[in-house]
Write a protein that holds these residues in place. Structure first.
Motif, PDB file in Angstrom:
ATOM      1  N   ASP A 171       0.805  -1.219   0.000  1.00 49.99           N
ATOM      2  CA  ASP A 171       0.000   0.000   0.000  1.00 49.99           C
ATOM      3  C   ASP A 171       0.840   1.271   0.000  1.00 49.99           C
ATOM      4  N   GLU A 172       2.172   1.095  -0.051  1.00 52.79           N
ATOM      5  CA  GLU A 172       3.063   2.256  -0.031  1.00 52.79           C
ATOM      6  C   GLU A 172       3.689   2.558  -1.382  1.00 52.79           C
ATOM      7  N   VAL A 173       3.858   1.539  -2.238  1.00 48.47           N
ATOM      8  CA  VAL A 173       4.565   1.752  -3.495  1.00 48.47           C
ATOM      9  C   VAL A 173       3.854   2.819  -4.325  1.00 48.47           C
ATOM     10  N   CYS A 174       4.636   3.593  -5.040  1.00 51.08           N
ATOM     11  CA  CYS A 174       4.089   4.711  -5.803  1.00 51.08           C
ATOM     12  C   CYS A 174       3.269   4.213  -6.986  1.00 51.08           C
ATOM     13  N   ARG A 175       2.132   4.847  -7.211  1.00 51.02           N
ATOM     14  CA  ARG A 175       1.282   4.496  -8.350  1.00 51.02           C
ATOM     15  C   ARG A 175       1.798   5.114  -9.647  1.00 51.02           C
ATOM     16  N   GLU A 183       9.605   1.721 -11.846  1.00 48.20           N
ATOM     17  CA  GLU A 183       8.814   1.050 -10.822  1.00 48.20           C
ATOM     18  C   GLU A 183       9.635   0.070  -9.991  1.00 48.20           C
ATOM     19  N   ASP A 184      10.670  -0.528 -10.582  1.00 50.94           N
ATOM     20  CA  ASP A 184      11.491  -1.466  -9.826  1.00 50.94           C
ATOM     21  C   ASP A 184      12.377  -0.746  -8.809  1.00 50.94           C
ATOM     22  N   VAL A 185      12.911   0.413  -9.198  1.00 54.75           N
ATOM     23  CA  VAL A 185      13.688   1.208  -8.252  1.00 54.75           C
ATOM     24  C   VAL A 185      12.784   1.697  -7.123  1.00 54.75           C
ATOM     25  N   ASP A 186      11.555   2.080  -7.477  1.00 48.64           N
ATOM     26  CA  ASP A 186      10.593   2.508  -6.463  1.00 48.64           C
ATOM     27  C   ASP A 186      10.343   1.394  -5.450  1.00 48.64           C
ATOM     28  N   VAL A 187      10.110   0.186  -5.911  1.00 50.66           N
ATOM     29  CA  VAL A 187       9.921  -0.950  -5.004  1.00 50.66           C
ATOM     30  C   VAL A 187      11.147  -1.116  -4.110  1.00 50.66           C
ATOM     31  N   LYS A 225      15.761   9.329 -17.757  1.00 53.79           N
ATOM     32  CA  LYS A 225      15.367  10.337 -16.769  1.00 53.79           C
ATOM     33  C   LYS A 225      14.547   9.731 -15.641  1.00 53.79           C
ATOM     34  N   ARG A 226      13.998   8.548 -15.858  1.00 51.96           N
ATOM     35  CA  ARG A 226      13.196   7.903 -14.824  1.00 51.96           C
ATOM     36  C   ARG A 226      14.018   7.636 -13.553  1.00 51.96           C
ATOM     37  N   PHE A 227      15.321   7.402 -13.711  1.00 49.70           N
ATOM     38  CA  PHE A 227      16.167   7.201 -12.530  1.00 49.70           C
ATOM     39  C   PHE A 227      16.120   8.442 -11.641  1.00 49.70           C
ATOM     40  N   ARG A 228      16.388   9.598 -12.244  1.00 50.90           N
ATOM     41  CA  ARG A 228      16.373  10.847 -11.487  1.00 50.90           C
ATOM     42  C   ARG A 228      14.995  11.112 -10.897  1.00 50.90           C
ATOM     43  N   ASN A 229      13.960  10.900 -11.697  1.00 51.61           N
ATOM     44  CA  ASN A 229      12.598  11.156 -11.218  1.00 51.61           C
ATOM     45  C   ASN A 229      12.257  10.297 -10.007  1.00 51.61           C
ATOM     46  N   THR A 230      12.696   9.054 -10.032  1.00 51.46           N
ATOM     47  CA  THR A 230      12.372   8.132  -8.938  1.00 51.46           C
ATOM     48  C   THR A 230      13.055   8.555  -7.646  1.00 51.46           C
ATOM     49  N   GLU A 232      14.101  11.566  -6.947  1.00 52.06           N
ATOM     50  CA  GLU A 232      13.524  12.841  -6.519  1.00 52.06           C
ATOM     51  C   GLU A 232      12.210  12.622  -5.762  1.00 52.06           C
ATOM     52  N   ALA A 233      11.509  11.549  -6.104  1.00 55.82           N
ATOM     53  CA  ALA A 233      10.270  11.227  -5.387  1.00 55.82           C
ATOM     54  C   ALA A 233      10.549  10.603  -4.025  1.00 55.82           C
ATOM     55  N   HIS A 234      11.813  10.226  -3.789  1.00 52.68           N
ATOM     56  CA  HIS A 234      12.231   9.619  -2.517  1.00 52.68           C
ATOM     57  C   HIS A 234      13.457  10.364  -1.993  1.00 52.68           C
ATOM     58  N   PRO A 235      13.298  11.613  -1.589  1.00 53.85           N
ATOM     59  CA  PRO A 235      14.460  12.428  -1.202  1.00 53.85           C
ATOM     60  C   PRO A 235      15.227  11.902   0.003  1.00 53.85           C
ATOM     61  N   GLU A 236      14.651  10.987   0.752  1.00 54.17           N
ATOM     62  CA  GLU A 236      15.358  10.420   1.903  1.00 54.17           C
ATOM     63  C   GLU A 236      16.396   9.374   1.485  1.00 54.17           C
ATOM     64  N   HIS A 237      16.378   9.013   0.197  1.00 53.66           N
ATOM     65  CA  HIS A 237      17.339   8.044  -0.331  1.00 53.66           C
ATOM     66  C   HIS A 237      18.291   8.744  -1.303  1.00 53.66           C
ATOM     67  N   TRP A 238      19.446   8.162  -1.510  1.00 52.35           N
ATOM     68  CA  TRP A 238      20.440   8.769  -2.386  1.00 52.35           C
ATOM     69  C   TRP A 238      21.257   7.677  -3.073  1.00 52.35           C
ATOM     70  N   ARG A 239      22.077   8.094  -4.009  1.00 51.17           N
ATOM     71  CA  ARG A 239      22.983   7.168  -4.692  1.00 51.17           C
ATOM     72  C   ARG A 239      24.291   7.880  -4.980  1.00 51.17           C
ATOM     73  N   ASN A 240      25.373   7.110  -4.943  1.00 53.27           N
ATOM     74  CA  ASN A 240      26.699   7.658  -5.198  1.00 53.27           C
ATOM     75  C   ASN A 240      27.107   7.529  -6.657  1.00 53.27           C
ATOM     76  N   HIS A 241      26.467   6.638  -7.380  1.00 55.74           N
ATOM     77  CA  HIS A 241      26.802   6.406  -8.790  1.00 55.74           C
ATOM     78  C   HIS A 241      25.528   6.439  -9.620  1.00 55.74           C
ATOM     79  N   LYS A 242      25.621   6.967 -10.805  1.00 51.62           N
ATOM     80  CA  LYS A 242      24.500   7.010 -11.734  1.00 51.62           C
ATOM     81  C   LYS A 242      24.764   5.996 -12.852  1.00 51.62           C
TER      82      LYS A 242
END
Length: 293
Positions: A171-175, A183-187, A225-230, A232-242
């Motif tokens: 019930d938390e995953v983004c629609r 969607e997989d990064v979101d999960v 761009k979906r990587f960045r968008n995802t 940005e929707a989860h600002p509490e998470h981060w990544r060191n490599h793109k």
């Protein structure tokens, strides 16, 4: 040993769905169930699945229909909700699983009680140099496809969730109604947000199509761009490599090579999905022979 459900969202996948299903039942351990979730296909996808089921009555395949909403996320969710296995494997309709994929996935979650999500490397079965590509993909996913100081990100074409973990984040995953995220990064980020462990195994191998590389530059850029968008929707998470930077480097070459190689396969009458499965099966048998010596 835990049992494994396989969920396959499908929309207009008549070209590869039969090959995909063939690989799901040619396993060293039969999956608990195989759920094909059709999402308003307008081609012969459903007919092909029904014919496959009739030809293989012993296979635990079910065809489900998610007609309420067009899109991968509601279709994926429908399949995950309907599954009854201990572990929920999620692949795409053009994926070709390694013959021991179910056995490996079951082992990962059986041996590690804390593992809640798992993923592994992929190789393009419809491109040349598949073994080199597999090693390269393994390297990228080990070192850069990560978040939050090294936590594993799951890849939608080759991933699995413990059923209890899915229930926690269902019930938390983004629609993602605007369809701009991965969607997989979101999960993955929802799992990490709950402190649930994700793991990577180089033995959890899946073949995928390189057809994404044949899309237009604009379409490919929007996909990246979906990587960045995802995130940005989860600002509490981060990544060191793109990791998308690696894909940008590969794109021009694969964009040119892909159609050329498809013509070569057609001229030689080669089914690349069947060939990849045969090669992997031969490799497994070779390892078994060495162990018996």
């Amino acid at each position: 040993m835990l049992n494994v459900s396989i969920i396959i969202p499908a929309w207009n996948e008549e070209e590869r769905i039969a090959d995909c299903l063939t690989n799901t039942i040619r396993q060293t351990a039969m999956p608990h169930e195989i759920l094909v979730v059709d999402n308003r296909s307008t081609d012969s996808t459903c007919t092909i699945v029904e014919e496959f089921m009739a030809q293989h009555p012993e296979a635990p395949i079910r065809l489900l229909h998610q007609n309420d909403e067009q899109g991968l996320i509601p279709t994926r969710n429908y399949g995950l909700d309907a599954a009854t296995g201990d572990v929920l494997g999620r692949i795409d309709a053009d994926c070709m699983l390694k013959p021991d994929w179910v056995e490996v996935v079951a082992g990962i979650f059986t041996e590690d009680d804390e593992a809640m999500g798992a993923t592994g490397p992929v190789s393009y079965y419809d491109m040349p140099a598949r073994r080199i590509a597999l090693r390269g993909d393994d390297h990228v996913r080990r070192h850069s496809y990560r978040a939050d100081d090294g936590q594993v990100l799951l890849f939608g074409s080759n991933m699995a969730l413990r059923a209890t973990a899915w229930k926690q984040i269902r019930d938390e995953v983004c629609r993602d109604k605007s369809d701009v995220m991965h969607e997989d990064v979101d999960v993955s980020l929802h799992l990490l947000g709950r402190g649930l462990k994700t793991v990577y195994s180089k033995r959890m191998v899946c073949g995928i199509s390189a057809r994404r590389m044949y899309t237009s530059p604009i379409s490919f850029h929007n996909y990246m761009k979906r990587f960045r968008n995802t995130f940005e929707a989860h600002p509490e998470h981060w990544r060191n490599h793109k990791s998308e930077h690696t894909l940008y480097i590969m794109y021009p070459w694969l964009h040119v090579l892909y159609p050329m190689y498809q013509k070569l396969l057609e001229v030689r009458d080669i089914n690349p999905a069947e060939r990849m499965w045969f090669d992997m099966q031969t490799e497994l048998e070779g390892k078994d022979d060495l162990q018996d010596m």
